[in-house]
Scaffold this active site. Structure first.
Site, PDB file in Angstrom:
ATOM      1  N   GLU A 286       2.480   5.286  10.176  1.00  0.00           N
ATOM      2  CA  GLU A 286       2.157   4.775   8.990  1.00  0.00           C
ATOM      3  C   GLU A 286       3.212   4.002   8.128  1.00  0.00           C
ATOM      4  O   GLU A 286       3.635   4.269   7.264  1.00  0.00           O
ATOM      5  CB  GLU A 286       1.726   5.824   8.166  1.00  0.00           C
ATOM      6  N   PRO A 287       3.651   2.960   9.207  1.00  0.00           N
ATOM      7  CA  PRO A 287       4.762   2.112   8.418  1.00  0.00           C
ATOM      8  C   PRO A 287       4.178   1.393   7.294  1.00  0.00           C
ATOM      9  O   PRO A 287       3.019   0.651   7.235  1.00  0.00           O
ATOM     10  CB  PRO A 287       5.157   1.213   9.621  1.00  0.00           C
ATOM     11  N   GLY A 288       5.167   1.366   6.112  1.00  0.00           N
ATOM     12  CA  GLY A 288       4.587   0.367   4.920  1.00  0.00           C
ATOM     13  C   GLY A 288       5.847  -0.626   4.806  1.00  0.00           C
ATOM     14  O   GLY A 288       5.627  -1.731   5.213  1.00  0.00           O
ATOM     15  N   ARG A 325      12.467  -1.597  -8.035  1.00  0.00           N
ATOM     16  CA  ARG A 325      13.282  -1.009  -7.358  1.00  0.00           C
ATOM     17  C   ARG A 325      14.784  -0.584  -7.594  1.00  0.00           C
ATOM     18  O   ARG A 325      15.320   0.377  -7.387  1.00  0.00           O
ATOM     19  CB  ARG A 325      13.352  -1.477  -5.941  1.00  0.00           C
ATOM     20  N   TYR A 329      15.184   3.469  -7.797  1.00  0.00           N
ATOM     21  CA  TYR A 329      15.735   3.947  -6.644  1.00  0.00           C
ATOM     22  C   TYR A 329      17.314   3.601  -6.374  1.00  0.00           C
ATOM     23  O   TYR A 329      17.711   3.812  -5.222  1.00  0.00           O
ATOM     24  CB  TYR A 329      14.993   3.838  -5.466  1.00  0.00           C
ATOM     25  N   CYS A 356      14.194  -4.682 -22.628  1.00  0.00           N
ATOM     26  CA  CYS A 356      15.117  -3.989 -23.494  1.00  0.00           C
ATOM     27  C   CYS A 356      15.522  -2.649 -22.864  1.00  0.00           C
ATOM     28  O   CYS A 356      14.896  -1.587 -23.398  1.00  0.00           O
ATOM     29  CB  CYS A 356      14.695  -3.892 -24.835  1.00  0.00           C
ATOM     30  N   TYR A 385       6.924  -2.507  -1.945  1.00  0.00           N
ATOM     31  CA  TYR A 385       7.064  -1.820  -3.005  1.00  0.00           C
ATOM     32  C   TYR A 385       7.774  -2.711  -4.527  1.00  0.00           C
ATOM     33  O   TYR A 385       8.488  -2.413  -5.018  1.00  0.00           O
ATOM     34  CB  TYR A 385       8.075  -0.431  -3.015  1.00  0.00           C
TER      35      TYR A 385
HETATM   36  C1  PLP Z   1       4.461   6.031   1.601  1.00  0.00           C
HETATM   37  C2  PLP Z   1       3.941   6.704   2.775  1.00  0.00           C
HETATM   38  C3  PLP Z   1       3.902   6.010   3.947  1.00  0.00           C
HETATM   39  C4  PLP Z   1       4.845   4.784   4.082  1.00  0.00           C
HETATM   40  O1  PLP Z   1       6.159   4.862   3.950  1.00  0.00           O
HETATM   41  P1  PLP Z   1       6.988   3.513   4.387  1.00  0.00           P
HETATM   42  O2  PLP Z   1       8.561   4.199   4.198  1.00  0.00           O
HETATM   43  O3  PLP Z   1       6.962   2.446   3.245  1.00  0.00           O
HETATM   44  O4  PLP Z   1       6.943   3.322   5.836  1.00  0.00           O
HETATM   45  C5  PLP Z   1       3.603   6.638   4.965  1.00  0.00           C
HETATM   46  N1  PLP Z   1       2.872   7.809   4.952  1.00  0.00           N
HETATM   47  C6  PLP Z   1       2.437   8.276   3.704  1.00  0.00           C
HETATM   48  C7  PLP Z   1       1.746   9.785   3.717  1.00  0.00           C
HETATM   49  C8  PLP Z   1       3.069   7.936   2.764  1.00  0.00           C
HETATM   50  O5  PLP Z   1       3.006   8.488   1.388  1.00  0.00           O
END
Ligand code: PLP
Length: 428
Positions: A286-288, A325, A329, A356, A385
């Protein structure tokens, strides 16, 4: 790889001069490279090719319809965290049957939508949620495919706000009690156990925590396969990207220059594939951030210089509402002047937005090329993000988003207008 480089003295995204683009589209402006996104998808898929692997792109990282469409055409499924994301994925041509539904707080309406659309798996994060999914599915005369999210209690060694796999985080079900949770879920009539999921955190810069988590959970995955005939094991997302020195070695050699950087796909794959392959299951990733982070920049213009007694501030037309970001973070973004630097006019400055809040900064005490009012800069690695977390705080319209494909720049979301700002509001 990424596709940002200097050509004839000007920063380009693929074949598009970003200064010319900003003249046409105004600033602040998000710009994404199609070639980078596609390259990242294909690299990861190739690295995992020995496995039966489904990449479910984490929609929340960048959910523009064109980005989702691009990935759907590459064969991606999607990890979604809300009904809104299911709606987007479907509109973008993604297949709900390749989607996993994550999140600790799914509502009735969202569960109903997921069931109606035929989501591949509801990844449940508590026993209360499993019971509720069972109830809603029963009311609709359906059986919900589910997986439980295990919290393996490993330290992802990332920023505390994006660490999710420790017992003190709100995510998943504790490793110690997950077996019992599966037993109770198996007894429910309207859920079908389809897999196991975990996701230990985001922006991991070493493969070690992934290996540790997979090794810890693997015997349990084997037991689940034996007992419930599960189909898949999802190891989540979290692959970190490089935020520093991203332009330093030029675009062609950029990826190669990353070899000694903390986490490459080659390392991720070579360490994890041998651990996962013997399971004989579908492996979901599940890469984002990895997919889109280095594929995007935020272009912004310098409005003013303010020389204080302690510091020199460069005030720009992008703010924390456009890219949160750094404020949220302590995220770092490299900054590149669109006009190629000569190295002769560097100075130490703070780059700040107009909002502000003292947290509204993009760089502090950073050595950067000289910046006059009217010069433009790119905040690099802003593809993940970034826009998705933008807000209208200070009644600032959301920036436009552009997808570059070779020489072509497509507006994939128009800049908001003043009317957009008050849409839906009424005066009583
Ligand atoms: C946010 C999230 C991701 C993606 O995370 P990345 O750091 O962007 O790869 C994958 N799985 C779940 C369940 C998430 O909440």
């Amino acid at each position: 790889m990424h596709s940002f480089h200097y050509e004839n003295g000007a920063l380009h995204c693929e074949g598009v001069n970003l200064n010319t683009l900003a003249d046409e589209q105004g600033t602040p402006l998000y710009v994404y490279s199609k070639a980078t996104i596609v390259d990242h998808y294909r690299r990861l898929a190739a690295g995992m090719s020995e496995l039966d692997c489904q990449i479910c792109y984490a929609t929340k990282a960048n959910s523009n319809l064109s980005v989702l469409n691009l990935l759907a055409k590459e064969g991606a499924g999607f990890d979604v965290v809300s009904g809104g994301e299911i709606f987007r994925v479907e509109k973008a041509g993604g297949a709900p049957g390749k989607c996993t539904f994550a999140g600790v707080g799914k509502t009735r309406a969202e569960i109903e939508l997921g069931l109606e659309k035929g989501i591949y798996s509801f990844n449940a994060e508590s026993e209360a949620e499993v019971a509720f999914i069972n109830q809603v599915a029963g009311e609709l005369g359906k059986v919900a495919p589910i997986a439980l999210r295990v919290n393996p209690n490993v330290d992802a060694k990332t920023h505390k706000y994006i660490s999710t796999g420790k017992s003190e985080n709100k995510f998943g079900i504790d490793f110690e009690v997950i077996e019992k949770a599966y037993e109770r879920a198996a007894a429910l009539p309207n859920v079908k156990i389809r897999g196991l999921q975990m996701h230990i955190g985001s922006q991991l810069t070493s493969v070690k925590p992934f290996v540790e988590a997979v090794e810890k959970v693997r015997p349990f995955v084997e037991a689940l396969k034996e007992k419930y005939n599960i189909e898949f094991f999802s190891i989540g997302g979290g692959i970190g990207i490089v935020y520093e020195d991203t332009l330093a070695s030029g675009s062609d050699s950029w990826w190669e220059a990353q070899e000694e950087k903390p986490l490459t796909i080659e390392e991720y794959a070579s360490q994890l594939v041998p651990l996962l392959k013997p399971l004989g299951l579908k492996i979901i990733l599940e890469p984002g951030r990895f997919m889109v982070g280095n594929a995007g920049v935020l272009i912004t213009e310098v409005l003013y210089e303010k020389r204080g007694s302690a510091k020199t501030f460069k005030i720009i037309d992008a703010a924390m509402n456009d890219l949160i970001r750094p404020a949220l973070y302590e995220g770092h973004h490299d900054i590149a002047r669109l006009k190629e630097p000569t190295g002769e006019d560097n100075e130490i400055v703070d780059i700040v937005g107009p909002v502000c809040e003292s947290g509204d900064f993009f760089a502090q005490n950073r050595e950067l090329p000289g910046l006059d009012a009217g010069d433009r800069i790119a905040l690099l690695s802003a593809g993940a993000y970034g826009f998705v977390m933008a807000s209208n705080y200070n009644s600032r319209p959301l920036p436009a988003e552009i997808l570059v494909d070779g020489e072509q720049a497509h507006v994939i979301r128009r800049r908001q207008t003043m009317d957009d700002l008050v849409a839906g509001e009424v005066i009583v």
